[in-house]
Design a protein around this motif. Structure first.
Motif, PDB file in Angstrom:
ATOM      1  N   MET A   1       8.307  -6.287  -7.169  1.00  0.00           N
ATOM      2  CA  MET A   1       8.061  -5.372  -6.071  1.00  0.00           C
ATOM      3  C   MET A   1       9.020  -5.716  -4.940  1.00  0.00           C
ATOM      4  N   TYR A   2       9.545  -4.703  -4.309  1.00  0.00           N
ATOM      5  CA  TYR A   2      10.450  -4.857  -3.184  1.00  0.00           C
ATOM      6  C   TYR A   2       9.806  -5.715  -2.092  1.00  0.00           C
ATOM      7  N   ALA A   3      10.606  -6.542  -1.419  1.00  0.00           N
ATOM      8  CA  ALA A   3      10.099  -7.404  -0.351  1.00  0.00           C
ATOM      9  C   ALA A   3      10.079  -6.629   0.971  1.00  0.00           C
ATOM     10  N   PHE A   4       8.914  -6.130   1.332  1.00  0.00           N
ATOM     11  CA  PHE A   4       8.759  -5.362   2.564  1.00  0.00           C
ATOM     12  C   PHE A   4       8.702  -6.286   3.774  1.00  0.00           C
ATOM     13  N   LYS A   5       9.282  -5.837   4.884  1.00  0.00           N
ATOM     14  CA  LYS A   5       9.261  -6.621   6.117  1.00  0.00           C
ATOM     15  C   LYS A   5       8.110  -6.221   7.032  1.00  0.00           C
ATOM     16  N   SER A   6       7.530  -5.036   6.768  1.00  0.00           N
ATOM     17  CA  SER A   6       6.371  -4.577   7.542  1.00  0.00           C
ATOM     18  C   SER A   6       5.656  -3.503   6.732  1.00  0.00           C
ATOM     19  N   TYR A  34       2.718  -7.376   2.958  1.00  0.00           N
ATOM     20  CA  TYR A  34       2.435  -6.122   3.669  1.00  0.00           C
ATOM     21  C   TYR A  34       2.305  -4.885   2.774  1.00  0.00           C
ATOM     22  N   ALA A  35       2.363  -5.046   1.455  1.00  0.00           N
ATOM     23  CA  ALA A  35       2.396  -3.903   0.533  1.00  0.00           C
ATOM     24  C   ALA A  35       1.242  -2.930   0.735  1.00  0.00           C
ATOM     25  N   PHE A  36       0.051  -3.452   1.029  1.00  0.00           N
ATOM     26  CA  PHE A  36      -1.119  -2.578   1.198  1.00  0.00           C
ATOM     27  C   PHE A  36      -1.872  -2.898   2.486  1.00  0.00           C
TER      28      PHE A  36
END
Length: 91
Positions: A1-6, A34-36
């Protein structure tokens, strides 16, 4: 899964009010930070046996979350991954 910053970066942010349960499939090994976060309609989560990492604040403030099924294969749960999930009664 992509590494989200926010939480604002997640591509499914517009579906927040409609998602009541999550079943993460076998093709996913990591739940990004921060995915969900702030998905306040989610009541239950089922993580596949292939998940090894749950990122920081991945499910933070999921206000209706009551049940999470986590496999023994999960080796790392990030800081506040389930923080402020005040209805959570079963992991």
């Amino acid at each position: 899964m992509y590494a989200f910053k926010s939480e604002a970066e997640v591509p499914w942010i517009n579906f927040v009010p409609f998602i009541e349960s999550l079943s993460i499939g076998s093709g996913v090994t990591t739940i990004s930070s921060y995915a969900f976060k702030n998905f306040d309609s989610i009541e239950s989560i089922n993580l596949s046996r292939n998940i090894t990492t749950v990122g920081d604040e991945a499910f933070y403030s999921c206000d209706k979350l009551k049940n999470v099924e986590i496999s023994a294969t999960v080796k790392s749960i990030g800081k506040s991954a389930f923080g402020e999930c005040n209805l959570l009664t079963k992991i």
